[in-house]
Design a protein around this motif. Structure first.
Motif, PDB file in Angstrom:
ATOM      1  N   ILE A 144       0.875  -1.411   0.028  1.00 36.57           N
ATOM      2  CA  ILE A 144       0.030   0.087   0.089  1.00 36.57           C
ATOM      3  C   ILE A 144       0.934   1.383   0.053  1.00 36.57           C
ATOM      4  N   THR A 145       0.713   1.983  -1.033  1.00 35.03           N
ATOM      5  CA  THR A 145       1.611   3.036  -0.995  1.00 35.03           C
ATOM      6  C   THR A 145       0.901   4.404  -1.204  1.00 35.03           C
ATOM      7  N   PRO A 146       1.580   5.516  -0.873  1.00 33.56           N
ATOM      8  CA  PRO A 146       1.182   7.018  -0.870  1.00 33.56           C
ATOM      9  C   PRO A 146       1.112   7.611  -2.302  1.00 33.56           C
ATOM     10  N   TRP A 147       0.990   8.800  -2.322  1.00 32.51           N
ATOM     11  CA  TRP A 147       0.760   9.616  -3.498  1.00 32.51           C
ATOM     12  C   TRP A 147       2.014  10.431  -4.067  1.00 32.51           C
ATOM     13  N   PRO A 172      -1.944   1.111  -5.083  1.00 32.73           N
ATOM     14  CA  PRO A 172      -1.360   2.597  -5.032  1.00 32.73           C
ATOM     15  C   PRO A 172      -2.367   3.460  -4.391  1.00 32.73           C
ATOM     16  N   ALA A 173      -2.049   4.827  -4.165  1.00 33.74           N
ATOM     17  CA  ALA A 173      -2.983   5.996  -3.766  1.00 33.74           C
ATOM     18  C   ALA A 173      -3.740   6.486  -4.785  1.00 33.74           C
ATOM     19  N   GLU A 174      -4.971   6.586  -4.548  1.00 32.43           N
ATOM     20  CA  GLU A 174      -6.099   6.977  -5.651  1.00 32.43           C
ATOM     21  C   GLU A 174      -5.465   8.015  -6.296  1.00 32.43           C
ATOM     22  N   GLY A 202      -7.838   1.909  -6.248  1.00 33.97           N
ATOM     23  CA  GLY A 202      -9.029   2.192  -5.658  1.00 33.97           C
ATOM     24  C   GLY A 202      -8.687   2.966  -4.185  1.00 33.97           C
ATOM     25  N   THR A 203      -9.871   2.966  -3.523  1.00 34.31           N
ATOM     26  CA  THR A 203      -9.921   3.872  -2.442  1.00 34.31           C
ATOM     27  C   THR A 203      -9.034   3.043  -1.421  1.00 34.31           C
ATOM     28  N   GLY A 204      -8.635   3.742  -0.304  1.00 35.15           N
ATOM     29  CA  GLY A 204      -8.059   2.958   0.838  1.00 35.15           C
ATOM     30  C   GLY A 204      -9.128   2.244   1.732  1.00 35.15           C
ATOM     31  N   ALA A 205     -10.219   3.156   1.891  1.00 43.11           N
ATOM     32  CA  ALA A 205     -11.359   2.484   2.779  1.00 43.11           C
ATOM     33  C   ALA A 205     -11.917   1.077   2.266  1.00 43.11           C
ATOM     34  N   VAL A 207     -10.563  -0.779  -0.961  1.00 41.93           N
ATOM     35  CA  VAL A 207      -9.664  -1.764  -1.380  1.00 41.93           C
ATOM     36  C   VAL A 207      -8.669  -2.168  -0.579  1.00 41.93           C
ATOM     37  N   GLY A 208      -7.748  -0.818   0.121  1.00 36.27           N
ATOM     38  CA  GLY A 208      -7.066  -1.014   1.023  1.00 36.27           C
ATOM     39  C   GLY A 208      -7.279  -1.879   2.115  1.00 36.27           C
ATOM     40  N   GLN A 209      -8.467  -1.694   2.746  1.00 34.84           N
ATOM     41  CA  GLN A 209      -8.892  -2.376   3.889  1.00 34.84           C
ATOM     42  C   GLN A 209      -9.051  -3.663   3.703  1.00 34.84           C
ATOM     43  N   THR A 221       3.488  -4.145   3.491  1.00 36.73           N
ATOM     44  CA  THR A 221       4.330  -2.999   3.445  1.00 36.73           C
ATOM     45  C   THR A 221       3.493  -1.949   3.161  1.00 36.73           C
ATOM     46  N   PHE A 222       3.610  -0.713   4.046  1.00 36.24           N
ATOM     47  CA  PHE A 222       2.657   0.314   4.092  1.00 36.24           C
ATOM     48  C   PHE A 222       3.528   1.471   4.039  1.00 36.24           C
ATOM     49  N   THR A 223       3.288   2.798   3.141  1.00 36.66           N
ATOM     50  CA  THR A 223       3.878   3.962   3.495  1.00 36.66           C
ATOM     51  C   THR A 223       2.793   4.824   3.470  1.00 36.66           C
ATOM     52  N   GLY A 224       2.380   5.719   4.481  1.00 39.55           N
ATOM     53  CA  GLY A 224       1.367   6.605   4.589  1.00 39.55           C
ATOM     54  C   GLY A 224       1.201   7.311   5.690  1.00 39.55           C
ATOM     55  N   SER A 225       0.019   7.633   6.066  1.00 34.51           N
ATOM     56  CA  SER A 225      -0.237   8.521   7.298  1.00 34.51           C
ATOM     57  C   SER A 225       0.074   7.907   8.440  1.00 34.51           C
ATOM     58  N   VAL A 226       0.194   8.441   9.807  1.00 31.36           N
ATOM     59  CA  VAL A 226       0.136   7.765  10.988  1.00 31.36           C
ATOM     60  C   VAL A 226      -1.114   7.055  11.163  1.00 31.36           C
ATOM     61  N   ARG A 230      -1.594   3.138  11.965  1.00 29.70           N
ATOM     62  CA  ARG A 230      -1.719   2.645  13.256  1.00 29.70           C
ATOM     63  C   ARG A 230      -3.045   1.334  12.736  1.00 29.70           C
ATOM     64  N   ARG A 231      -3.773   1.852  11.877  1.00 26.66           N
ATOM     65  CA  ARG A 231      -4.803   0.732  11.689  1.00 26.66           C
ATOM     66  C   ARG A 231      -4.484  -0.348  10.845  1.00 26.66           C
ATOM     67  N   ALA A 232      -3.212  -0.173  10.323  1.00 28.26           N
ATOM     68  CA  ALA A 232      -2.409  -1.297   9.694  1.00 28.26           C
ATOM     69  C   ALA A 232      -1.669  -2.247  10.665  1.00 28.26           C
TER      70      ALA A 232
HETATM   71  P1  ADP Z   1      -2.471  10.434   2.935  1.00 27.59           P
HETATM   72  O1  ADP Z   1      -3.443  11.184   3.941  1.00 27.59           O
HETATM   73  O2  ADP Z   1      -1.100  10.879   2.524  1.00 27.59           O
HETATM   74  O3  ADP Z   1      -3.316  10.157   1.770  1.00 27.59           O
HETATM   75  P2  ADP Z   1      -3.124   7.738   3.990  1.00 27.59           P
HETATM   76  O4  ADP Z   1      -2.411   7.155   5.124  1.00 27.59           O
HETATM   77  O5  ADP Z   1      -4.652   7.993   3.909  1.00 27.59           O
HETATM   78  O6  ADP Z   1      -2.157   9.026   3.673  1.00 27.59           O
HETATM   79  O7  ADP Z   1      -2.925   6.807   2.327  1.00 27.59           O
HETATM   80  C1  ADP Z   1      -1.670   5.837   2.377  1.00 27.59           C
HETATM   81  C2  ADP Z   1      -2.286   4.710   1.426  1.00 27.59           C
HETATM   82  O8  ADP Z   1      -3.029   4.141   2.484  1.00 27.59           O
HETATM   83  C3  ADP Z   1      -3.112   5.186   0.386  1.00 27.59           C
HETATM   84  O9  ADP Z   1      -2.855   4.068  -0.753  1.00 27.59           O
HETATM   85  C4  ADP Z   1      -4.580   5.121   1.048  1.00 27.59           C
HETATM   86  O10 ADP Z   1      -5.627   4.758   0.055  1.00 27.59           O
HETATM   87  C5  ADP Z   1      -4.124   3.812   1.925  1.00 27.59           C
HETATM   88  N1  ADP Z   1      -5.425   3.947   2.876  1.00 27.59           N
HETATM   89  C6  ADP Z   1      -5.939   4.702   3.481  1.00 27.59           C
HETATM   90  N2  ADP Z   1      -7.145   4.235   4.218  1.00 27.59           N
HETATM   91  C7  ADP Z   1      -6.833   2.938   4.353  1.00 27.59           C
HETATM   92  C8  ADP Z   1      -7.611   1.664   4.981  1.00 27.59           C
HETATM   93  N3  ADP Z   1      -8.665   2.002   5.997  1.00 27.59           N
HETATM   94  N4  ADP Z   1      -6.983   0.616   4.771  1.00 27.59           N
HETATM   95  C9  ADP Z   1      -5.857   0.259   3.795  1.00 27.59           C
HETATM   96  N5  ADP Z   1      -5.331   1.316   3.167  1.00 27.59           N
HETATM   97  C10 ADP Z   1      -5.838   2.712   3.409  1.00 27.59           C
END
Ligand code: ADP
Length: 477
Positions: A144-147, A172-174, A202-205, A207-209, A221-226, A230-232
């Motif tokens: 799961i990657t950021p933008w 990837p990020a949307e 697709g969306t994190g909520a 597809v990522g979920q 392996t995840f890069t993104g927000s805190v 945490r959820r991951a």
């Molecule tokens: P940002 O705010 O920089 O977009 P996010 O942590 O929201 O950071 O996004 C990083 C990645 O995590 C993106 O690919 C996003 O779609 C994904 N993501 C967001 N929410 C979820 C979730 N609930 N489950 C899995 N992946 C998610």
């Protein structure tokens, strides 16, 4: 416009094409990209699971050749891919091309690593017994990657995953499906068997979920927000799954009285504002000792006046737009907050109009900041930096380390004793001396400590820690 589709089990999937919008010009549609559903993501996990047995036993030569072929194609197409990247993400064209080239170098590096995998054969403490220690692939890896690095971050996760014999589901990020789609297309055509690499955009909520919840995913392996990290982490703990998380930063750049002023200004401006400040390694806290403070601030403001904020593809642009409306609103609200907290806005901070409709923001420099302010504690992820005045080196180090994060930390000094002390005592995964906090090599480990990272390091040969699992076998003759 043709729809760029997901890739599931080697077959294109998805009809629901969504426009990929250029943040430099919101009337420019970069392309249509299919949006995967939760069912698509589950199918991708199942395809990766099914492909794993054969791929995990594939020889290193096959993996080497595929990664090398991909590296060569990316390098040959770096201008086109870099332009696509700049168009969908908003960093400048030069930065985009540099990033595409970086993706090629990463592929090349891991092509080599495929051939360099070794183990240990050691005598057992029991006579007549031998012990073989080998590395094996982990299984299905969720990526799961950021933008903010649309091709480099996917490359530095996909390349080691594939190199060591794992199969992958990649989300990837949307905001940046274009670079991800191109990278997967290149790898797929380079000869990956069906199902080894699956792409679900697709969306994190949604597809990522699925990746977080799927029992088919052995490592994430995840890069993104805190918050998402945490959820991951919670989901991975639930599944007893291996995880590698890269999250935020609030990276300090210390500038001491004895620094070379020109070097310090260059490090600060590059580290804080290039790539529109949208780097997890950006220098968002500039911690400056009293003797050089005023000269440093004046020189940074002077440099900022000379920077051109405009369309990412325009010749002469130094700073492209913010990635989207939501991010721009977040940046502007932090700029308001900084004022309310009593910081002095020494430069910039206002939305700009340009010839094309986009998310342009004049880089913002705050002075007279205290490290307790929210603008100094929370990651803003935009072209916003805060100058904190300190008495001396000791206070600078204390302030630098007083943060929940620990990704990158920099110092500008000509004193060997301070450089050495800082290198040893900065609580960060990466330390930069007389260099910007952002900008790293591809063949050495990347990662942080404290709230910035969790799990083994990314990149270089250290990547094997995460992307392989160790087996110890005892053999009696
Ligand atoms: P940002 O705010 O920089 O977009 P996010 O942590 O929201 O950071 O996004 C990083 C990645 O995590 C993106 O690919 C996003 O779609 C994904 N993501 C967001 N929410 C979820 C979730 N609930 N489950 C899995 N992946 C998610």
């Amino acid at each position: 416009m043709t729809i760029h589709r997901n890739l599931i089990g080697g077959a294109p999937a998805g009809e629901d094409g969504r426009p990929n919008i250029n943040p430099s010009d919101t009337t420019d549609v970069v392309g249509l990209y299919a949006r995967a559903t939760a069912d698509d993501a589950r199918a991708a996990c199942a395809a990766a699971r099914a492909a794993f047995p054969a791929w995990s036993r594939s020889g290193p030569m096959q993996r080497h050749t595929i990664l090398k072929t991909a590296a060569a194609e990316i390098a040959a197409r770096k201008d086109e891919l870099g332009t696509l990247l700049a168009r969908e993400e908003g960093k400048t064209r030069a930065e985009g091309i540099g990033e595409a080239l970086r993706a090629s170098q990463i592929m090349e590096f891991f092509a080599g690593e495929a051939l360099r995998l070794t183990g240990d054969l050691v005598p057992s403490v029991r006579p007549g017994v031998e012990v073989a220690v080998t590395r094996e692939p982990v299984g299905v890896v969720g990526v799961i990657t950021p933008w903010n690095f649309p091709i480099a971050i996917p490359a530095w996760k996909l390349a080691p995953a594939l190199c060591y014999g794992n199969t992958v589901v990649f989300k990837p990020a949307e905001l940046v499906p274009g670079s991800a789609w191109a990278l997967v297309d290149i790898l797929h055509r380079a000869g990956l068997p069906d199902g080894v690499l699956n792409l679900v955009m697709g969306t994190g909520a949604e597809v990522g979920q699925v990746l977080l919840d799927s029992p088919d995913v052995d490592a994430l392996t995840f890069t993104g927000s805190v918050p998402t990290g945490r959820r991951a982490a919670a989901a991975c703990a639930q599944h007893m799954r291996k995880m590698q998380l890269e999250m935020g930063g609030k990276n300090p750049l210390v500038v001491l009285d004895d620094a070379d002023l020109e070097t310090a200004v260059e490090c600060a401006v590059n580290g804080a504002f290039y790539s529109t400040g949208q780097r997890c390694t950006a220098s968002s806290r500039l911690i400056v000792t009293a003797g050089i403070h005023d000269a440093f601030v004046a020189a940074v403001v002077e440099r900022l006046r000379g920077l051109t904020v405009d369309h990412a593809l325009k010749e002469g642009t130094h700073i492209g737009p913010v990635v989207d409306e939501r991010q721009l609103a977040g940046d502007l609200s932090y700029i308001d907050l900084g004022r309310q907290e009593g910081a002095h806005l020494a430069f910039g901070g206002e939305r700009l109009d340009r010839a094309t409709p986009g998310f342009y923001l004049q880089p913002a420099l705050f002075t007279e900041c205290s490290n307790t302010m929210r603008i100094c504690r929370e990651e803003i992820f935009g072209p916003v930096a805060a100058v904190i005045r300190v008495r001396d080196y000791d206070e600078a180090l204390a302030v630098a380390n007083d943060t929940p994060f620990g990704l990158s930390a920099g110092i500008c000094t000509t004193a060997l004793k301070h450089a050495t002390h800082f290198r040893r005592n900065a609580r960060a995964g990466m330390v930069m001396v007389n260099l910007p906090t952002a900008g790293v090599d591809f063949h050495v480990p990347f990662g942080g400590c404290k709230g910035s990272s969790y799990g083994p390091r990314e990149q270089g040969r250290y990547a094997a820690e995460f992307f392989t699992t160790v087996k110890t076998a005892y053999l009696a003759a």
